[in-house]
Design an enzyme around this catalytic site. Structure first.
Site, mmCIF file in Angstrom:
data_model
loop_
_atom_site.group_PDB
_atom_site.id
_atom_site.type_symbol
_atom_site.label_atom_id
_atom_site.label_comp_id
_atom_site.label_asym_id
_atom_site.label_seq_id
_atom_site.Cartn_x
_atom_site.Cartn_y
_atom_site.Cartn_z
ATOM 1 N N GLY A 51 38.332 58.619 -33.065
ATOM 2 C CA GLY A 51 38.043 57.176 -32.715
ATOM 3 C C GLY A 51 37.277 56.497 -33.634
ATOM 4 O O GLY A 51 37.970 56.072 -34.491
ATOM 5 N N ARG A 52 35.923 56.439 -33.545
ATOM 6 C CA ARG A 52 35.211 55.470 -34.275
ATOM 7 C C ARG A 52 35.800 54.246 -34.509
ATOM 8 O O ARG A 52 35.946 53.790 -35.592
ATOM 9 C CB ARG A 52 35.203 56.181 -35.718
ATOM 10 C CG ARG A 52 34.345 57.362 -35.647
ATOM 11 C CD ARG A 52 34.207 58.214 -37.079
ATOM 12 N NE ARG A 52 33.035 58.678 -37.246
ATOM 13 C CZ ARG A 52 32.589 59.722 -38.132
ATOM 14 N NH1 ARG A 52 33.522 60.229 -38.828
ATOM 15 N NH2 ARG A 52 31.579 60.137 -38.144
ATOM 16 N N HIS A 53 36.115 53.366 -33.366
ATOM 17 C CA HIS A 53 36.538 51.993 -33.324
ATOM 18 C C HIS A 53 36.334 51.516 -31.905
ATOM 19 O O HIS A 53 36.099 52.335 -31.087
ATOM 20 C CB HIS A 53 38.073 52.219 -33.605
ATOM 21 C CG HIS A 53 39.020 53.132 -33.015
ATOM 22 N ND1 HIS A 53 39.026 53.206 -31.766
ATOM 23 C CD2 HIS A 53 39.784 54.232 -33.498
ATOM 24 C CE1 HIS A 53 39.808 54.224 -31.584
ATOM 25 N NE2 HIS A 53 40.450 54.817 -32.358
ATOM 26 N N ALA A 54 36.473 50.280 -31.715
ATOM 27 C CA ALA A 54 36.505 49.294 -30.734
ATOM 28 C C ALA A 54 37.797 48.622 -30.646
ATOM 29 O O ALA A 54 38.421 48.465 -31.896
ATOM 30 C CB ALA A 54 35.263 48.601 -30.489
ATOM 31 N N LYS A 100 34.011 53.815 -29.287
ATOM 32 C CA LYS A 100 34.085 54.875 -28.872
ATOM 33 C C LYS A 100 34.231 56.093 -29.976
ATOM 34 O O LYS A 100 35.004 55.907 -30.936
ATOM 35 C CB LYS A 100 35.318 55.108 -27.881
ATOM 36 C CG LYS A 100 36.639 54.764 -28.500
ATOM 37 C CD LYS A 100 37.614 54.217 -27.446
ATOM 38 C CE LYS A 100 38.596 53.369 -27.972
ATOM 39 N NZ LYS A 100 38.254 52.161 -29.041
#
Ligand code: TYD
Length: 136
Positions: A51-54, A100
């Protein structure tokens, strides 16, 4: 702007009988959007953070149909929450513009993801400071 309080655990009915369980997830019913895309994540080591993104537009429902994982959500205000996905009839709903991280995948984890949008790399925000700068 969505906050971590808009992230919700969902419990789907188990339509089980003596042959086993069956869980139904229909768009605009068990999940609050029309389903345009599914993907699933497996084979991630326990120390991996995915993830590590929006997403500017995408909403998601994450379901560990097998195994377990954790989902940490952060909103533009910096508020956080962690959800543990450990049963095939439990999902977590993420609206748009929520950061997230998915992590602590069990070796048998299969994380199924439903989304309201087709894949569009340009609607992903992969830089945390850019995401936080959206706070008003
Ligand atoms: P990525 O977004 O990094 O996965 P995660 O959210 O689990 O960390 O996606 C990994 C790769 O797969 C990346 O090259 C983009 C591609 N991808 C698609 O082509 N379509 C999709 O629907 C998704 C989720 C990813």
């Amino acid at each position: 702007m969505n906050t971590v309080y808009d992230v919700k655990m969902l419990e789907f009915p188990q339509l089980g009988d003596d042959r086993g369980h069956l869980v139904v997830v229909e768009g605009c019913s068990e999940v609050p959007f029309e389903i345009r895309r599914i993907f699933y994540i497996y084979g991630s080591d326990p120390d991996v953070i995915r993830g590590r993104h929006a997403n500017r537009r995408s909403e998601f429902c994450l379901i560990n149909v097998c195994g377990t994982s954790k989902v940490k959500v952060i909103d533009v205000n910096g508020e956080e929450n962690v959800f543990y996905l450990d049963r095939p009839h439990i999902g977590v709903y993420l609206p748009s513009m929520i950061w997230k991280d998915m992590y602590e995948f069990s070796p048998d984890s299969i994380l199924l993801v439903l989304s309201n949008e087709y894949y569009d790399a340009s609607e992903y925000i992969r830089d945390f400071d850019t995401f936080r700068s959206r706070a008003k």
